[in-house]
Motif scaffolding. Structure first.
Motif, PDB file in Angstrom:
ATOM      1  N   TYR A  73      -8.562   4.559  -8.197  1.00 53.63           N
ATOM      2  CA  TYR A  73      -8.241   5.257  -6.948  1.00 53.63           C
ATOM      3  C   TYR A  73      -8.443   6.749  -7.095  1.00 53.63           C
ATOM      4  CZ  TYR A  73      -3.654   6.434  -9.059  1.00 53.63           C
ATOM      5  OH  TYR A  73      -2.644   6.907  -9.871  1.00 53.63           O
ATOM      6  N   HIS A  81      -6.553  10.137  -5.477  1.00 54.82           N
ATOM      7  CA  HIS A  81      -5.276  10.510  -4.854  1.00 54.82           C
ATOM      8  C   HIS A  81      -5.403  11.938  -4.321  1.00 54.82           C
ATOM      9  CE1 HIS A  81      -0.635  11.035  -5.641  1.00 54.82           C
ATOM     10  NE2 HIS A  81      -0.986  11.362  -4.405  1.00 54.82           N
ATOM     11  N   ASN A 113      -1.676  11.733   0.669  1.00 56.16           N
ATOM     12  CA  ASN A 113      -0.338  12.206   0.320  1.00 56.16           C
ATOM     13  C   ASN A 113      -0.079  13.523   1.036  1.00 56.16           C
ATOM     14  OD1 ASN A 113       1.918  13.329  -0.989  1.00 56.16           O
ATOM     15  ND2 ASN A 113       1.281  12.653  -3.007  1.00 56.16           N
ATOM     16  N   ALA A 137       0.898   7.666  -0.335  1.00 61.30           N
ATOM     17  CA  ALA A 137       1.925   8.057  -1.302  1.00 61.30           C
ATOM     18  C   ALA A 137       3.051   8.803  -0.598  1.00 61.30           C
ATOM     19  CB  ALA A 137       1.327   8.934  -2.396  1.00 61.30           C
ATOM     20  N   ARG A 191       0.813  -1.213   0.000  1.00 59.28           N
ATOM     21  CA  ARG A 191       0.000   0.000   0.000  1.00 59.28           C
ATOM     22  C   ARG A 191       0.851   1.269   0.000  1.00 59.28           C
ATOM     23  NH1 ARG A 191      -5.532  -1.341   2.242  1.00 59.28           N
ATOM     24  NH2 ARG A 191      -5.655  -3.599   1.967  1.00 59.28           N
ATOM     25  N   MET A 245      -6.226   7.178  -1.727  1.00 64.90           N
ATOM     26  CA  MET A 245      -4.797   7.395  -1.549  1.00 64.90           C
ATOM     27  C   MET A 245      -4.562   8.768  -0.938  1.00 64.90           C
ATOM     28  SD  MET A 245      -1.755   7.535  -4.447  1.00 64.90           S
ATOM     29  CE  MET A 245      -2.190   5.945  -5.147  1.00 64.90           C
ATOM     30  N   ILE A 275      -4.196   3.587   0.694  1.00 61.33           N
ATOM     31  CA  ILE A 275      -2.845   3.646   0.145  1.00 61.33           C
ATOM     32  C   ILE A 275      -2.240   4.962   0.593  1.00 61.33           C
ATOM     33  CG2 ILE A 275      -1.440   3.677  -1.972  1.00 61.33           C
ATOM     34  CD1 ILE A 275      -3.787   2.293  -3.404  1.00 61.33           C
TER      35      ILE A 275
END
Length: 374
Positions: free
Chosen positions: A265, A267, A305, A326, A18, A303, A324
């Protein structure tokens, strides 16, 4: 308990863990062509569950920085074929980020020295990266004044995104694509009030300002299959002089429209890209954003980040706040970041002076654990 090292299915993408490598502009593709060292760079990092390439221009008009790669010419696609083959040889999964920078460009980078394009003729108080053709030296310069796109040009931009996606998957061998809808680039410019002052069907209301991003996302999903498509968003980043007067309802509307599309996904950059996770004067409820997506039936992996370390990432997964995580700059200096995170090993420090432009140094010469001095 879900961990960073558990596999996940994101649409059609089966990921071994992940941990994603975030897109990182490196300015090492002269004539917009990825080189052999680009293949080495990504292959070194293939242990990530998902590699997302640096922003890659869908057309010459979409280019905003010197020596960034493209997806619109045979030589560029041939270069990317070598990259994807090298990554797949190491068991990795890689998608490319589809990029049109809009107003964040310079006449020197545009076809025929034309003005960059934008939803409205508002200069971005930002800089771009140019390379002197005689000396090869790189420098940052203010962006040029853009011209407003006519509505008749917008179907061509939608088509260009879809064509680039097909080139990426069918010709260059990518496992999928990520649409760049963040960081003050073209789709984000249409989305946000600070850059979009149009009075036609692509300006004014939330529905109108989200129109181009949704048209592009649907076209790309139709071109390569929605299970191979991700979308990057940045609700409150100030990157490239972008701002929206009221981002919460804007992004919750967008989430509800994206939910039925079946994307692999979503992000999300939390806070200021590459900066603080909380942006002064720009509050945002990320949990409500995600909830709007899920409540509308969105099943794509979520995701997150920006500024995550091992412990923060693990907490985000364990709590269900993310599927997930990043990582960006840590991947620049740690090709084996996944193993370092697994072991809790120290990370190599990065060298900022080699981030943009150059050759092998600061690109493919960072040591892995077994290469690091005792």
């Amino acid at each position: 308990m879900t961990t960073l090292f558990d596999p996940i299915q994101a649409g059609d993408l089966h990921l071994a863990n992940r941990i994603a490598m975030a897109p990182l502009t490196r300015n090492r593709s002269p004539r917009a062509v990825p080189r052999d060292i680009t293949a080495t760079y990504y292959a070194q990092r293939a242990s990530a569950g998902l590699l997302i390439t640096e922003g890659t221009a869908i057309t010459h008009q979409g280019q905003g920085y010197a020596d960034v790669p493209g997806l619109y010419a045979t030589e560029q696609l041939d270069g990317w074929k070598r990259v994807t083959a090298a990554v797949h040889a190491r068991g990795g999964r890689i998608v490319t980020q589809l990029w049109h920078v809009g107003r964040v460009s310079h006449r020197a980078l545009q076809p025929g020295g034309a003005a960059p394009v934008a939803p409205s003729p508002i200069v971005a108080k930002s800089k771009t990266y140019l390379v002197d053709p005689e000396t090869g030296a790189g420098r940052f310069e203010p962006t040029s004044e853009p011209r407003e796109l006519d509505a008749s040009e917008l179907p061509g931009i939608v088509h260009a995104f879809a064509a680039a996606a097909r080139n990426a998957v069918e010709t260059a061998g990518f496992d999928g694509v990520e649409i760049h809808g963040a960081n003050g680039y073209l789709l984000d410019q249409f989305l946000k009030t600070g850059a979009n002052q149009r009075t036609d069907d692509y300006g004014g209301s939330i529905e109108n300002r989200a129109r181009l991003m949704l048209e592009v996302t649907r076209a790309v999903a139709d071109a390569v299959g929605p299970g191979r498509v991700g979308l990057r968003l940045s609700p409150v980043t100030p990157a490239n002089d972008i701002v929206d007067a009221n981002p919460q309802p804007l992004y919750e509307y967008l989430a509800r429209q994206l939910a039925p599309l079946g994307l692999a996904y979503v992000h999300v950059i939390e806070g200021a890209t590459g900066g603080p996770r909380e942006v002064e004067g720009r509050p945002f409820d990320y949990a409500a954003f995600k909830a709007a997506y899920r409540e509308a039936g969105g099943r794509g992996a979520w995701m997150v980040n920006n500024g995550y370390d091992r412990d923060m990432a693990q907490e985000a997964l364990a709590s269900g706040r993310a599927d997930i995580v990043a990582f960006g700059r840590a991947f620049i200096s740690n090709p084996d970041l996944v193993e370092r995170l697994r072991r809790g090993a120290p990370l190599n420090a990065w060298d900022k002076t080699t981030f943009y432009g150059g050759g092998e140094h600061g690109y493919i010469d960072y040591p892995a654990l077994e290469q690091a001095p005792a």
